[in-house]
Design a protein around this motif. Sequence first.
Motif, PDB file in Angstrom:
ATOM      1  N   PRO A 314      12.251 -15.517  10.933  1.00 29.44           N
ATOM      2  CA  PRO A 314      13.715 -15.438  11.058  1.00 29.44           C
ATOM      3  C   PRO A 314      14.336 -16.806  11.352  1.00 29.44           C
ATOM      4  N   ALA A 315      15.526 -17.027  10.810  1.00 33.49           N
ATOM      5  CA  ALA A 315      16.199 -18.323  10.975  1.00 33.49           C
ATOM      6  C   ALA A 315      16.732 -18.484  12.389  1.00 33.49           C
ATOM      7  N   VAL A 316      16.752 -19.719  12.850  1.00 38.85           N
ATOM      8  CA  VAL A 316      17.378 -19.999  14.147  1.00 38.85           C
ATOM      9  C   VAL A 316      18.829 -19.507  14.095  1.00 38.85           C
ATOM     10  N   GLY A 317      19.222 -18.811  15.147  1.00 33.43           N
ATOM     11  CA  GLY A 317      20.591 -18.278  15.205  1.00 33.43           C
ATOM     12  C   GLY A 317      20.667 -16.822  14.775  1.00 33.43           C
ATOM     13  N   SER A 318      19.625 -16.304  14.108  1.00 37.78           N
ATOM     14  CA  SER A 318      19.705 -14.895  13.705  1.00 37.78           C
ATOM     15  C   SER A 318      19.465 -13.996  14.919  1.00 37.78           C
ATOM     16  N   ARG A 319      19.871 -12.735  14.769  1.00 35.32           N
ATOM     17  CA  ARG A 319      19.791 -11.805  15.895  1.00 35.32           C
ATOM     18  C   ARG A 319      18.658 -10.811  15.674  1.00 35.32           C
ATOM     19  N   ILE A 320      18.034 -10.382  16.792  1.00 35.82           N
ATOM     20  CA  ILE A 320      17.003  -9.341  16.727  1.00 35.82           C
ATOM     21  C   ILE A 320      17.290  -8.314  17.813  1.00 35.82           C
ATOM     22  N   ARG A 321      16.768  -7.118  17.613  1.00 42.19           N
ATOM     23  CA  ARG A 321      16.894  -6.085  18.654  1.00 42.19           C
ATOM     24  C   ARG A 321      15.504  -5.781  19.201  1.00 42.19           C
ATOM     25  N   VAL A 322      15.364  -5.947  20.494  1.00 45.03           N
ATOM     26  CA  VAL A 322      14.077  -5.784  21.162  1.00 45.03           C
ATOM     27  C   VAL A 322      14.105  -4.452  21.913  1.00 45.03           C
ATOM     28  N   ILE A 323      13.100  -3.599  21.652  1.00 41.84           N
ATOM     29  CA  ILE A 323      13.062  -2.284  22.315  1.00 41.84           C
ATOM     30  C   ILE A 323      12.146  -2.385  23.533  1.00 41.84           C
ATOM     31  N   PRO A 324      12.668  -2.170  24.742  1.00 41.04           N
ATOM     32  CA  PRO A 324      11.824  -2.323  25.931  1.00 41.04           C
ATOM     33  C   PRO A 324      10.793  -1.211  26.065  1.00 41.04           C
ATOM     34  N   ALA A 325       9.665  -1.557  26.717  1.00 39.49           N
ATOM     35  CA  ALA A 325       8.622  -0.556  26.967  1.00 39.49           C
ATOM     36  C   ALA A 325       8.936   0.276  28.203  1.00 39.49           C
ATOM     37  N   HIS A 326       9.777  -0.242  29.096  1.00 43.80           N
ATOM     38  CA  HIS A 326      10.129   0.523  30.305  1.00 43.80           C
ATOM     39  C   HIS A 326      11.615   0.317  30.590  1.00 43.80           C
ATOM     40  N   VAL A 327      12.356   1.402  30.464  1.00 42.75           N
ATOM     41  CA  VAL A 327      13.808   1.292  30.526  1.00 42.75           C
ATOM     42  C   VAL A 327      14.340   1.023  31.943  1.00 42.75           C
ATOM     43  N   ASP A 328      13.755   1.666  32.974  1.00 39.73           N
ATOM     44  CA  ASP A 328      14.348   1.571  34.325  1.00 39.73           C
ATOM     45  C   ASP A 328      14.445   0.132  34.836  1.00 39.73           C
ATOM     46  N   PRO A 329      13.317  -0.614  34.891  1.00 35.88           N
ATOM     47  CA  PRO A 329      13.456  -1.984  35.383  1.00 35.88           C
ATOM     48  C   PRO A 329      14.264  -2.873  34.440  1.00 35.88           C
ATOM     49  N   THR A 330      14.280  -2.545  33.152  1.00 30.90           N
ATOM     50  CA  THR A 330      15.085  -3.340  32.218  1.00 30.90           C
ATOM     51  C   THR A 330      16.562  -3.240  32.585  1.00 30.90           C
ATOM     52  N   MET A 331      17.045  -2.022  32.797  1.00 31.23           N
ATOM     53  CA  MET A 331      18.470  -1.864  33.140  1.00 31.23           C
ATOM     54  C   MET A 331      18.802  -2.590  34.444  1.00 31.23           C
ATOM     55  N   SER A 332      17.851  -2.593  35.383  1.00 34.23           N
ATOM     56  CA  SER A 332      18.163  -3.181  36.691  1.00 34.23           C
ATOM     57  C   SER A 332      18.256  -4.700  36.631  1.00 34.23           C
ATOM     58  N   MET A 333      17.960  -5.302  35.479  1.00 32.77           N
ATOM     59  CA  MET A 333      18.053  -6.765  35.351  1.00 32.77           C
ATOM     60  C   MET A 333      19.368  -7.217  34.741  1.00 32.77           C
ATOM     61  N   HIS A 334      20.245  -6.281  34.376  1.00 35.02           N
ATOM     62  CA  HIS A 334      21.474  -6.648  33.661  1.00 35.02           C
ATOM     63  C   HIS A 334      22.710  -6.123  34.394  1.00 35.02           C
ATOM     64  N   ASP A 335      23.811  -6.847  34.238  1.00 36.11           N
ATOM     65  CA  ASP A 335      25.066  -6.465  34.890  1.00 36.11           C
ATOM     66  C   ASP A 335      25.798  -5.367  34.135  1.00 36.11           C
ATOM     67  N   SER A 336      25.622  -5.340  32.828  1.00 33.48           N
ATOM     68  CA  SER A 336      26.426  -4.419  32.024  1.00 33.48           C
ATOM     69  C   SER A 336      25.678  -4.105  30.736  1.00 33.48           C
ATOM     70  N   PHE A 337      26.154  -3.072  30.053  1.00 29.50           N
ATOM     71  CA  PHE A 337      25.589  -2.777  28.734  1.00 29.50           C
ATOM     72  C   PHE A 337      26.730  -2.507  27.759  1.00 29.50           C
ATOM     73  N   TYR A 338      26.424  -2.692  26.495  1.00 30.33           N
ATOM     74  CA  TYR A 338      27.416  -2.466  25.446  1.00 30.33           C
ATOM     75  C   TYR A 338      27.105  -1.169  24.728  1.00 30.33           C
ATOM     76  N   LEU A 339      28.108  -0.307  24.625  1.00 32.06           N
ATOM     77  CA  LEU A 339      27.973   0.881  23.796  1.00 32.06           C
ATOM     78  C   LEU A 339      28.260   0.450  22.373  1.00 32.06           C
ATOM     79  N   VAL A 340      27.349   0.753  21.465  1.00 29.92           N
ATOM     80  CA  VAL A 340      27.521   0.284  20.080  1.00 29.92           C
ATOM     81  C   VAL A 340      27.284   1.433  19.100  1.00 29.92           C
TER      82      VAL A 340
END
Length: 356
Positions: A314-340
């Motif tokens: 993938p080219a520098v600047g392109s976007r990817i979506r990463v699916i976490p293996a464990h949702v609970d600690p992932t959410m606790s690392m972020h201030d907000s989420f985007y509904l899309v």
Amino acid sequence: MHPEPTPNATNVHELSTPAVLVDIDTLEHNLSTMAAVLPGALLRPHVKAHKSTALAEMQRRHGHRHFTCATVREMVGMARAGLGDDLLLANEVVDADRLRELATLQDDAMITVAVDSDATVDAAARAGIHHVLIDVNIGLPRCGCAPHDAARLAQRARDRGMAVRGVMGYEGHLMVSNDRNTQRRDTLAAMDVLRSAASEVGGEIVSAGGTGNHDVHAANRAHTGVTEVQAGSYALMDTYYSTLGLPFRQAISILGTVISTQEKWAVADVGLKSLGMDHGNPSIAGHKVWFCSDEHLTFATEKPADDSTRVPQPAVGSRIRVIPAHVDPTMSMHDSFYLVRGDQVLDRLPIDLRGW
Ligand SMILES: Cc1ncc(COP(=O)(O)O)c(C=O)c1O
């Protein structure tokens, strides 16, 4: 103070990364699928999985008015958000200040605290907590009293003026299994232990389970006596549960930006400081994740086995979506989420139950 990150973005490509994306249609699918299997009070959604009152409000709109929490912060946040119809702190607390803070909420919210020892019973009583649940060990070496001690602790709580609403047990060691028949058999055996403790403790609540065995609980309620299931991960889902063939889909992904590309790999800005890693590496559709480091994720585009040509990374600047293996600690690392929906950003919501 930093400026608010891209509050007016309408397309995910405008977002600063890493950013938590929640696909609204997948979320709706998960919430309505679970509400059909365990409607209303049969599900006590665990908010530890998302730590968001906005998401809890969506679960309430799907008919669930009783919630499970893991921290006092979650209990307080839920009560203050008007979601305090019936809150269970399914965790042990001895911190007097925090318990007193909880007790002050009892005029406006129904607060119940799990206890599993003399010390936790006494701490709850001293703080002025009115309602407790006896947490029973049903096989996971974590919290929970020995089953034979449950009735004695219940009596101790009653002697100290508290109402005992019943029992809970968390069979976390049985949430994922290669063999669903074994998982079912072991879950039912754990529930035999819980039911027996429940009959000695009294009260109307028998609370157990999670996303991984919610269907076992739904199908066997008449036999087990379980009155409610504490599932949380089902709303957003992670790859950990994906092997079980559950009817839920991954609603969460972490949007990243490719920041470096080499001949055979690329690097995105979604490192382990933005991902819960205790269940292993995350996934990226069509790519192979090599490893995560603090701020970096190294991955490569997969090429078909029969293809001998070089696959461009993938080219520098392109976007990817990463699916976490464990949702609970992932959410606790972020201030907000985007509904899309697809690439369209619909809303930005706070992850407001973080902290302790
Ligand atoms: C006490 C308790 N109940 C229930 C759950 C269920 O969570 P999940 O939906 O992730 O299976 C958890 C998860 O860790 C838990 O700690």
